[in-house]
Scaffold this active site. Structure first.
Site, PDB file in Angstrom:
ATOM      1  N   LYS A 183     -13.801  16.146  23.168  1.00  0.00           N
ATOM      2  CA  LYS A 183     -12.750  15.575  22.304  1.00  0.00           C
ATOM      3  C   LYS A 183     -11.605  15.061  23.187  1.00  0.00           C
ATOM      4  O   LYS A 183     -11.222  15.709  24.165  1.00  0.00           O
ATOM      5  CB  LYS A 183     -12.246  16.631  21.321  1.00  0.00           C
ATOM      6  CG  LYS A 183     -13.365  17.039  20.338  1.00  0.00           C
ATOM      7  CD  LYS A 183     -12.833  17.586  19.045  1.00  0.00           C
ATOM      8  CE  LYS A 183     -13.962  18.066  18.161  1.00  0.00           C
ATOM      9  NZ  LYS A 183     -14.245  17.216  17.015  1.00  0.00           N
ATOM     10  N   HIS A 241     -16.033  27.019  21.285  1.00  0.00           N
ATOM     11  CA  HIS A 241     -15.035  25.938  21.242  1.00  0.00           C
ATOM     12  C   HIS A 241     -13.632  26.414  21.655  1.00  0.00           C
ATOM     13  O   HIS A 241     -12.996  25.830  22.522  1.00  0.00           O
ATOM     14  CB  HIS A 241     -14.957  25.317  19.849  1.00  0.00           C
ATOM     15  CG  HIS A 241     -16.262  24.755  19.356  1.00  0.00           C
ATOM     16  ND1 HIS A 241     -17.211  24.247  20.196  1.00  0.00           N
ATOM     17  CD2 HIS A 241     -16.773  24.618  18.102  1.00  0.00           C
ATOM     18  CE1 HIS A 241     -18.259  23.819  19.495  1.00  0.00           C
ATOM     19  NE2 HIS A 241     -18.010  24.037  18.208  1.00  0.00           N
ATOM     20  N   LYS A 337     -13.105  28.816   7.878  1.00  0.00           N
ATOM     21  CA  LYS A 337     -13.671  27.811   6.976  1.00  0.00           C
ATOM     22  C   LYS A 337     -13.043  28.004   5.606  1.00  0.00           C
ATOM     23  O   LYS A 337     -12.531  29.083   5.303  1.00  0.00           O
ATOM     24  CB  LYS A 337     -15.183  28.000   6.892  1.00  0.00           C
ATOM     25  CG  LYS A 337     -15.851  27.720   8.236  1.00  0.00           C
ATOM     26  CD  LYS A 337     -17.315  27.432   8.100  1.00  0.00           C
ATOM     27  CE  LYS A 337     -17.903  26.987   9.421  1.00  0.00           C
ATOM     28  NZ  LYS A 337     -17.898  25.548   9.647  1.00  0.00           N
ATOM     29  N   LEU A 384       6.502  17.637  20.923  1.00  0.00           N
ATOM     30  CA  LEU A 384       7.278  18.717  21.510  1.00  0.00           C
ATOM     31  C   LEU A 384       8.479  18.968  20.615  1.00  0.00           C
ATOM     32  O   LEU A 384       9.238  18.050  20.315  1.00  0.00           O
ATOM     33  CB  LEU A 384       7.735  18.292  22.914  1.00  0.00           C
ATOM     34  CG  LEU A 384       8.561  19.287  23.694  1.00  0.00           C
ATOM     35  CD1 LEU A 384       7.757  20.541  24.019  1.00  0.00           C
ATOM     36  CD2 LEU A 384       9.050  18.646  25.002  1.00  0.00           C
TER      37      LEU A 384
HETATM   38  C1  BG6 Z   1     -19.752  23.184  15.081  1.00  0.00           C
HETATM   39  C2  BG6 Z   1     -19.821  24.370  14.189  1.00  0.00           C
HETATM   40  O1  BG6 Z   1     -19.993  23.553  16.412  1.00  0.00           O
HETATM   41  O2  BG6 Z   1     -18.474  22.590  14.988  1.00  0.00           O
HETATM   42  C3  BG6 Z   1     -19.483  23.996  12.756  1.00  0.00           C
HETATM   43  O3  BG6 Z   1     -21.127  24.919  14.246  1.00  0.00           O
HETATM   44  C4  BG6 Z   1     -18.162  23.254  12.690  1.00  0.00           C
HETATM   45  O4  BG6 Z   1     -19.441  25.144  11.936  1.00  0.00           O
HETATM   46  C5  BG6 Z   1     -18.150  22.115  13.695  1.00  0.00           C
HETATM   47  O5  BG6 Z   1     -18.009  22.748  11.371  1.00  0.00           O
HETATM   48  C6  BG6 Z   1     -16.790  21.453  13.763  1.00  0.00           C
HETATM   49  O6  BG6 Z   1     -16.854  20.314  14.560  1.00  0.00           O
HETATM   50  P1  BG6 Z   1     -15.864  19.100  14.327  1.00  0.00           P
HETATM   51  O7  BG6 Z   1     -16.089  18.223  15.492  1.00  0.00           O
HETATM   52  O8  BG6 Z   1     -16.230  18.492  13.023  1.00  0.00           O
HETATM   53  O9  BG6 Z   1     -14.495  19.695  14.292  1.00  0.00           O
END
Ligand code: BG6
Length: 488
Positions: A183, A241, A337, A384
């Site tokens: 990203k 992540h 979620k 900021l």
């Molecule tokens: C994935 C997860 O790795 O990332 C999902 O397994 C999640 O649960 C997704 O929804 C989110 O990715 P992004 O890029 O849509 O924020």
């Protein structure tokens, strides 16, 4: 190069990820002229499909940012002409050998480079690696394999997977994807820190009070409950992540921008962290909620989820990097979620200005500290929060934002993370992929806690669909004298 080709085989071509992300990203790369001159794309899956059917599937699910461009359909036709399909079992060397034959035809004697994208469930993963490497790897160029998470469920299963992969591939051939590293704003994190004098010297416990990594989605597991229930939010989001972002954020200055130098520093951060304690985690699960006449389902209403599931769909955690730079600084993570909004942010709260002259002119001191916010998505931005005098004859302060909103500053669209990562894999750039020692360290941090949660059958705190999550998250932050920045 003139005499070389790249073949990209999407294994699991009819799956969701392939349709939503991989094919659109490949098309975007093609559109931007980033793919090599000689390339071929193969879809590989069990279902019977002709080349024409694959092409029609790909064109129907084209969700990428290119689809609104003028000559999109013309380029799309050209792209589809380079896409083919081969139906086969994932554990059949014979089927992969047939694929090999087709690939060879397309390569027409050129130097062959082959990339396999494994977009398949973990239980068939090893078989596919074995068959692809034995029967369909390149004989004269490189062979690389992109693997998607989950990379195991805990330290043991992940180590077994790593060992398994090593039987057929060397580490340099394995590209473990964590799409958050692709990203734009995550990639920019190091630029922001290491190339700005106003930030670099402040990046330590001396000036930073806490760091918050926040991931929230405004939808539930809709349709993915079956997968999700085996993993839960800690394994789905935090262990990969958010932890990857943390490692990038907290690392020491790498010797260079070389992949190994960066990954060496990231792994040091992970290895300096204390394993998570049960008292430093809050877990939650969404329950049904009715709003504006619409009833939103509970997690356990999903047909593929057991009614008595205790799998967390929300978690908040406090983590610590036990080294000289970060001693005592809480790194708070929050992932959930079915919350009220969709947003991913990195928030850095700075300490108070010692003996602040203007203490009595503002609101409370806690709110008056500087905060740097990196909004990864949506509406990418870096801002900021500073204290400022409200114009006028009196002396009153308020907080203002120095705001870099990407949509206003840059006219260029932001590529999808998968575009960046696929291009890097084709070019052999490993900087944004996870090395096996990083993976091992990441699991070591979370595995004892995950086991304890499961052994003690700890129940998640229920929160309504569309809410801000369990109140326990506030108490956790308060324990470290922190307020969540996204709620203040
Ligand atoms: C994935 C997860 O790795 O990332 C999902 O397994 C999640 O649960 C997704 O929804 C989110 O990715 P992004 O890029 O849509 O924020």
């Amino acid at each position: 190069r003139e005499n070389s080709t790249v073949s990209i085989t999407v294994v699991g071509a009819s799956g969701d990820l392939a349709k939503k992300k991989i094919f659109p990203a490949l098309f975007a790369l093609y559109y931007e002229d980033c793919l090599p001159e000689h390339f071929t794309i193969f879809g590989y899956a069990r279902s019977k499909m002709t080349d024409a059917e694959l092409r029609s599937m790909v064109s129907r699910t084209l969700t990428c940012r290119i689809d609104k461009r003028e000559n999109c359909s013309e380029k799309m036709e050209q792209f589809l002409g380079r896409c083919f399909y081969h139906s086969g079992q994932y554990d059949s060397e014979e089927n992969f050998a047939e694929l090999d034959k087709k690939l060879k035809e397309h390569e027409s004697g050129r130097l062959s480079n082959r990339l396999f994208y494994l977009s398949i469930p973990p239980n068939i993963f090893m078989d596919a690696v074995k068959c692809a490497s034995k029967s369909a790897s390149s004989s004269n160029g490189w062979t690389r394999v992109i693997v998607e998470k989950p990379f195991g469920q805990d330290s043991e299963s992940s180590a077994a997977l790593t060992q398994g992969l090593k039987q057929y591939l060397v580490e340099d051939q394995i590209f473990r994807i964590d799409h958050y590293l692709g990203k734009e704003l995550v990639e920019n994190l190091s630029v922001l820190r290491f190339s700005n004098l106003v930030f670099e010297p402040l990046w330590s416990r001396q000036y930073i009070r806490n760091v918050q990594l926040i991931f929230s989605e405004d939808f539930g597991t809709e349709g993915r409950g079956g997968y999700f229930d085996n993993y839960g939010i800690i394994r789905d989001i935090m262990q990969n992540h958010l932890l990857q972002i943390l490692a990038l954020f907290a690392m020491e200055t790498p010797v260079s921008l070389d992949a190994e130098d960066i990954r060496n520093e990231k792994v040091k951060v992970l290895r300096s962290m204390k394993p998570l304690q049960l008292e430093d985690i809050v877990i939650g699960q969404y329950k049904s909620h009715t709003k504006g006449g619409i009833t939103y389902p509970a997690y356990t209403d999903d047909m593929t989820v057991p009614r008595d599931s205790r799998t967390p769909t929300f978690a908040a955690a406090a983590l610590f990097v036990d080294n000289a730079r970060w001693d005592g600084v809480p790194f708070l993570m929050k992932a959930g979620k079915a919350l009220h909004t969709r947003r991913t942010e990195i928030r850095v709260q700075f300490r108070h200005v010692p003996g602040n002259l203007y203490r009595s002119f503002g609101t409370d001191l806690d709110r008056a500290t500087n905060e740097l916010v990196i909004r990864v998505q949506p509406d990418e931005a870096i801002y900021l929060k500073i204290n400022n005098k409200i114009p006028g004859l009196g002396m009153r302060l308020d907080r203002s934002h120095l705001n870099l909103l990407y949509a206003t500053r840059y006219s260029k669209e932001i590529p999808d993370a998968y575009e960046r990562l696929l291009l890097d894999a084709i070019e052999g750039e490993r900087r944004l992929f996870i090395r096996s020692d990083e993976l091992e360290a990441a699991w070591a941090l979370f595995t004892p806690l995950l086991k304890e949660l499961e052994e003690k059958s700890i129940s998640p705190e229920l929160y309504p669909y569309g809410s801000r999550g369990p109140v326990g998250a506030h108490y956790l932050a308060a324990k470290y004298k922190v307020q969540w920045g996204d709620l203040s």
